[in-house]
Design a protein around this motif. Structure first.
Motif, PDB file in Angstrom:
ATOM      1  N   ALA A  20       3.228  -4.363   3.931  1.00  0.00           N
ATOM      2  CA  ALA A  20       2.909  -3.518   5.080  1.00  0.00           C
ATOM      3  C   ALA A  20       2.054  -4.302   6.068  1.00  0.00           C
ATOM      4  CB  ALA A  20       2.153  -2.275   4.618  1.00  0.00           C
ATOM      5  N   PHE A  33       7.285   3.086   5.715  1.00  0.00           N
ATOM      6  CA  PHE A  33       5.998   3.085   5.033  1.00  0.00           C
ATOM      7  C   PHE A  33       5.510   4.469   4.599  1.00  0.00           C
ATOM      8  CE2 PHE A  33       5.720  -0.765   7.808  1.00  0.00           C
ATOM      9  CZ  PHE A  33       5.840  -1.677   6.778  1.00  0.00           C
ATOM     10  N   GLU A  43       9.433   2.213  11.386  1.00  0.00           N
ATOM     11  CA  GLU A  43       8.298   1.798  10.574  1.00  0.00           C
ATOM     12  C   GLU A  43       7.695   2.983   9.823  1.00  0.00           C
ATOM     13  OE1 GLU A  43       5.471  -0.498  12.745  1.00  0.00           O
ATOM     14  OE2 GLU A  43       6.791  -2.237  12.837  1.00  0.00           O
ATOM     15  N   TYR A  63       1.849   3.498   4.921  1.00  0.00           N
ATOM     16  CA  TYR A  63       1.255   3.056   6.188  1.00  0.00           C
ATOM     17  C   TYR A  63      -0.232   3.393   6.169  1.00  0.00           C
ATOM     18  CZ  TYR A  63       0.047   2.535  11.038  1.00  0.00           C
ATOM     19  OH  TYR A  63      -0.578   2.133  12.183  1.00  0.00           O
TER      20      TYR A  63
END
Length: 207
Positions: free
Chosen positions: A78, A93, A89, A45
């Protein structure tokens, strides 16, 4: 308003934190000093703070004459709008599973890869697991470094080198800053840099 966990020259009111860019630079410099030369950044992320760590990674490599665009390895799927507050999420990530996937991608796309700087310690744990699965020796064949210095970094075998960030100190200092404001104390600094610390462990002890 007391902002924490980052730095800016123009805070809303006051900010207490550290430079993610400087942390990324120092962590990558540690890998360079340990003898690694093809050092990839593995990112799951990616938000503004993660971007600072990536920029610091590039700063160190460029200063050493080692930078190449192919040393950045991110997840292809992503989305830029990913919600870091959504647990699903975050797991997708920023988890060990993602770390394993990123290392697999890096090995396939980066010739001569000999070290990875992971955006956080959970990704670093995943890269260590994938190395163990593949029989890749850490730190001899591949150095691994993380960010934040969570407890798992020290508990791993070998221990994972990481950039320790002053998370507790940020919160503690912010609480005191709020009390100072309530008490009417003036003259407090608008920007407080608590710095970072490189925790060198077995995952980068190549020399």
């Amino acid at each position: 308003v007391i902002q924490i966990m980052d730095l800016t020259d123009d805070p809303v009111h006051r900010i207490i934190g550290f430079s993610h860019r400087e942390g990324g630079r120092q962590m990558t410099q540690h890998l360079i000093d340990a003898g690694y030369r093809r050092i990839a950044f593995l990112g799951g992320y990616m938000n503004e703070r993660s971007g600072g760590r990536l920029a610091g990674h590039r700063d160190a490599l460029e200063a050493a004459g080692l930078y190449s665009p192919d040393l950045v390895c991110l997840l292809d799927d992503a989305p830029p709008s990913a919600d870091p507050g959504n647990p699903d999420e975050w797991i997708r990530f920023s988890s060990p599973v993602t770390g394993r996937a990123l290392l697999t991608k890096a090995i396939a796309t980066i010739p001569g890869l000999d070290a990875v700087f992971c955006n956080n310690d959970m990704l670093a744990m995943g890269t260590l697991f994938e190395c163990q699965r593949r029989g890749i020796r850490v730190p001899e064949d591949l150095g691994i470094a993380g960010f934040n210095d969570l407890d798992v970094a020290a508990a791993a075998e070998p221990g994972i080198s990481s950039c320790r960030t002053p998370r507790w100190e940020c919160g503690h200092s912010a609480a005191h800053a709020i009390r100072d404001e309530i008490d009417g104390l003036t003259g407090q600094p608008r920007v407080v840099d608590l710095g970072i610390t490189i925790m060198a462990r077995g995952s980068t002890r190549r020399l």
